[in-house]
Design a protein around this motif. Structure first.
Motif, short mmCIF file in Angstrom:
data_model
loop_
_atom_site.label_atom_id
_atom_site.label_comp_id
_atom_site.label_asym_id
_atom_site.label_seq_id
_atom_site.Cartn_x
_atom_site.Cartn_y
_atom_site.Cartn_z
N VAL A 1 -31.76 27.27 36.00
CA VAL A 1 -32.68 27.32 34.85
C VAL A 1 -34.12 27.14 35.28
CG1 VAL A 1 -30.91 26.48 33.25
CG2 VAL A 1 -32.45 24.85 34.34
N THR A 2 -34.36 26.63 36.50
CA THR A 2 -35.74 26.49 36.96
C THR A 2 -36.39 27.86 37.14
OG1 THR A 2 -35.05 26.41 39.29
CG2 THR A 2 -35.26 24.32 38.12
N ILE B 1 -32.28 20.69 32.28
CA ILE B 1 -31.59 20.32 33.52
C ILE B 1 -30.76 19.06 33.31
CG2 ILE B 1 -31.93 19.48 35.88
CD1 ILE B 1 -34.38 21.32 36.04
N ILE B 2 -31.37 18.03 32.73
CA ILE B 2 -30.66 16.77 32.53
C ILE B 2 -29.54 16.92 31.50
CG2 ILE B 2 -30.92 14.35 31.88
CD1 ILE B 2 -32.25 15.19 34.53
N ILE B 3 -29.80 17.63 30.40
CA ILE B 3 -28.77 17.84 29.37
C ILE B 3 -27.56 18.56 29.96
CG2 ILE B 3 -28.22 19.13 27.27
CD1 ILE B 3 -31.09 18.57 26.33
N ILE B 4 -27.80 19.59 30.75
CA ILE B 4 -26.71 20.37 31.34
C ILE B 4 -25.87 19.50 32.27
CG2 ILE B 4 -26.21 22.25 32.96
CD1 ILE B 4 -28.67 23.70 31.76
N VAL B 5 -26.53 18.74 33.14
CA VAL B 5 -25.79 17.94 34.12
C VAL B 5 -25.00 16.82 33.45
CG1 VAL B 5 -26.06 16.30 36.03
CG2 VAL B 5 -27.30 18.46 36.06
N LEU C 1 -32.72 15.08 38.64
CA LEU C 1 -33.98 14.40 38.35
C LEU C 1 -35.09 14.90 39.27
CD1 LEU C 1 -32.63 10.76 37.84
CD2 LEU C 1 -33.61 12.25 36.08
N SER C 2 -34.73 15.18 40.53
CA SER C 2 -35.72 15.72 41.47
C SER C 2 -36.13 17.12 41.04
CB SER C 2 -35.14 15.74 42.89
OG SER C 2 -34.90 14.43 43.36
N TYR C 3 -35.16 17.95 40.63
CA TYR C 3 -35.48 19.27 40.12
C TYR C 3 -36.40 19.16 38.90
CZ TYR C 3 -32.43 22.50 42.74
OH TYR C 3 -31.86 23.28 43.71
N ALA C 4 -36.08 18.22 38.02
CA ALA C 4 -36.86 18.06 36.80
C ALA C 4 -38.31 17.70 37.11
CB ALA C 4 -36.23 17.00 35.90
N TYR D 1 -44.21 19.77 38.24
CA TYR D 1 -45.32 19.96 39.16
C TYR D 1 -45.56 21.45 39.46
CZ TYR D 1 -44.28 15.01 39.93
OH TYR D 1 -44.02 13.68 39.76
N TYR D 2 -44.46 22.24 39.42
CA TYR D 2 -44.56 23.67 39.67
C TYR D 2 -43.96 24.40 38.47
CZ TYR D 2 -45.50 22.37 44.50
OH TYR D 2 -46.05 21.80 45.63
N PRO D 3 -44.68 24.51 37.36
CA PRO D 3 -44.11 25.07 36.13
C PRO D 3 -43.88 26.57 36.18
CG PRO D 3 -46.44 24.57 35.83
CD PRO D 3 -46.06 24.03 37.16
N GLY D 4 -44.34 27.27 37.20
CA GLY D 4 -43.97 28.67 37.35
C GLY D 4 -42.52 28.77 37.77
N ALA D 5 -41.93 29.97 37.69
CA ALA D 5 -40.54 30.15 38.08
C ALA D 5 -40.35 29.62 39.49
CB ALA D 5 -40.15 31.62 38.01
N GLY D 6 -39.40 28.74 39.68
CA GLY D 6 -39.22 28.11 40.98
C GLY D 6 -37.77 27.84 41.29
N SER D 7 -37.53 27.36 42.51
CA SER D 7 -36.19 27.04 42.96
C SER D 7 -36.34 26.14 44.17
CB SER D 7 -35.43 28.32 43.34
OG SER D 7 -36.07 28.93 44.45
N ALA D 8 -35.23 25.81 44.83
CA ALA D 8 -35.30 25.00 46.04
C ALA D 8 -36.18 25.68 47.08
CB ALA D 8 -33.89 24.79 46.59
N TYR D 9 -36.09 27.00 47.15
CA TYR D 9 -36.93 27.76 48.09
C TYR D 9 -38.41 27.57 47.79
CZ TYR D 9 -39.63 31.90 49.38
OH TYR D 9 -40.62 32.75 49.81
N THR D 10 -38.78 27.72 46.52
CA THR D 10 -40.18 27.58 46.13
C THR D 10 -40.69 26.18 46.42
OG1 THR D 10 -39.91 29.20 44.37
CG2 THR D 10 -41.80 27.74 44.21
#
Length: 464
Positions: A229-230, A247-251, A77-80, A85-94
């Motif tokens: 997938v982010t 993200i939610i469907i996968i989890v 949910l946090s990733y989602a 908020y950051y719709p560009g390619a992102g990850s935990a690092y970004t």
């Protein structure tokens, strides 16, 4: 990026202030994203750690899965939210770089890199475990080296799995797992060896909390990849809607699937020591429920997945090293080179293969803990990033905003920290040494944090 007073304005500022320089073709629909995420996760991963987790939790693998599902769902949910908020390619690092601090973001990215470098090692180890269950007289190192050599040769000559093959990979794994579940349920309904329905696999009584956490800490391995997938946000047709949904469907779908499979296995074998080979319990259970032929099909389907995942994992890690070498994060002369004929970073592919050979000296629990070290750092960082983003930029109003933006990710952060602390001690030592190496590099390259942190490359999934 300047803080603003409303969520809508904040979202706009976040989006416009960090628009990526390069533009990728937007061609991925929701189903493509979901299949790619599932392919990266490898649904058959549910069988990898069943034996050792069943032993650690005294036959409570489904309960351990529920615990990890809670942690991963909150993190998802946090990733989602962050992907909106950051719709560009992102990850935990970004997310950490943008909301906390670029230097902290670098350390999170550095820790997460360990996962990508070591996944091919885990892949080779699992191949040896499964093939060893069918052909026990063949030394394990033969299967380890065979898997590494095949994946390395195919990657060096430039072979890459396309999205269509990823879909086939997922379908084959699901068919094998559903067949396994069918045979398991048949044995339970027939009451073979006294098997029957019950709630004992979910009963927490008699299991120390530390043992349950220790077992659950290994199960993040089953969910690795849902966050990948982010990185496809720039290629999604509707990134703000489809990335969070995917993200939610996968989890959720993977979580239900994992609990169902392990519940059936646990009912058949409440005491996993009866299987004999605890590490290779899943192939042994496959033989028990479906005979030698089904065991062969089960292991064959698994090896198909191993080779498919091995190809993508090794090339993804090699690309990551290349990008880090190209950008100067790693020595450019070694890591920042590509073969002109094939367009493949051959040196990096071989380097990853050499790392994977460590599978000959590790057991499954240590290997899984090593992989999960970086995963829990990334999961915790995303929850923390959402808290900071909420407080600094979004300024939530009302109980719903407070709950979704602060309280829920705080709970996710605490659970992930507890699971991280429950990892194997040797894995934590190796992970901390890796983090210290990254910190030393960061300190030197930024002149004691007086200059901006170097940007890290984002791990990328194969194109469609």
């Amino acid at each position: 990026m300047q803080p603003t007073s409303t969520n809508a304005e904040s979202n706009s500022a976040i989006t416009e202030g960090h628009r990526p320089e390069r533009s990728l073709r937007r061609r991925l629909k929701l189903r493509h994203i979901v299949f790619l995420g599932l392919a990266y996760m490898a649904p058959l991963a549910v069988f990898d750690t069943f034996g050792i987790v069943a032993e650690a939790t005294n036959g409570r693998v489904p309960l351990a899965y529920i615990l990890i599902i809670i942690a991963v769902t909150i993190t998802a949910l946090s990733y989602a939210r962050m992907s909106r908020y950051y719709p560009g390619a992102g990850s935990a690092y970004t997310y950490t770089r943008q909301t906390l601090n670029p230097h902290v973001g670098f350390m999170v990215g550095w820790a997460a890199t360990l996962d990508y470098l070591l996944l091919p090692m885990l892949n080779a180890l699992l191949a040896a475990i499964y093939m060893g269950a069918v052909l026990p007289d063949v030394p394990a190192w033969v299967w380890v080296l065979s898997t590494i050599v095949i994946c390395t040769v195919l990657n060096v000559v430039g072979v890459k799995l396309a999205a269509q093959v990823n879909v086939i990979l997922v379908v084959v794994q699901i068919v094998v797992a559903v067949a396994f579940l069918f045979f398991a349920v048949r044995n339970i309904t027939m009451g073979i060896d006294g098997a029957g329905l019950g709630l004992s696999p979910f009963d927490p009584s008699g299991v120390p909390a530390g043992s349950l956490l220790s077992g659950a800490s290994l199960l993040a391995l089953s969910f690795l990849g849902f966050d990948a997938v982010t990185t496809m946000s720039e290629e999604a047709i509707r990134p703000k809607k489809d990335i969070p949904r995917a993200i939610i469907i996968i989890v959720i779908s993977a979580g239900v699937f994992f609990v169902a499979i392990t519940y059936a296995m646990q009912l058949l074998f409440p005491d996993v020591s009866e299987v004999g080979n605890i590490v290779g319990a899943s192939p042994e259970i496959a033989k028990y429920i479906g005979g030698a032929l089904f065991q062969a099909l089960f292991v064959g389907g698994y090896m198909f997945a191993v080779l498919g995942c091995g190809l993508t994992q090794q090339m993804s890690a090699a690309r990551l090293l290349y990008a880090m070498g190209r950008d100067g994060t790693l020595p450019q002369r070694f890591f920042g080179r590509i073969n002109r004929r094939t367009g493949v970073p051959v040196i990096n592919v071989v380097f990853i293969a050499a790392l994977a050979c460590s599978a000959m000296f590790l057991d499954l629990e240590s290997a899984a803990s090593l992989i999960n070290f970086g995963a829990y750092v990334a999961f915790g960082a995303v929850n923390l990033s959402l808290i900071f983003a909420t407080v600094k930029y979004l300024r939530p109003a009302g109980r719903i905003g407070l709950f979704a933006g602060i309280m829920l990710p705080s709970l996710g952060l605490l659970i992930n920290v507890a699971l991280w602390l429950s990892l194997d001690m040797n894995a934590k030592i190796v992970g901390i040494v890796w983090a210290l190496v990254g910190l030393a590099f960061l300190t030197a390259s930024t002149r004691m944090f007086r200059t901006p942190a170097p940007e890290m490359a984002e791990p990328e999934m194969d194109e469609v």
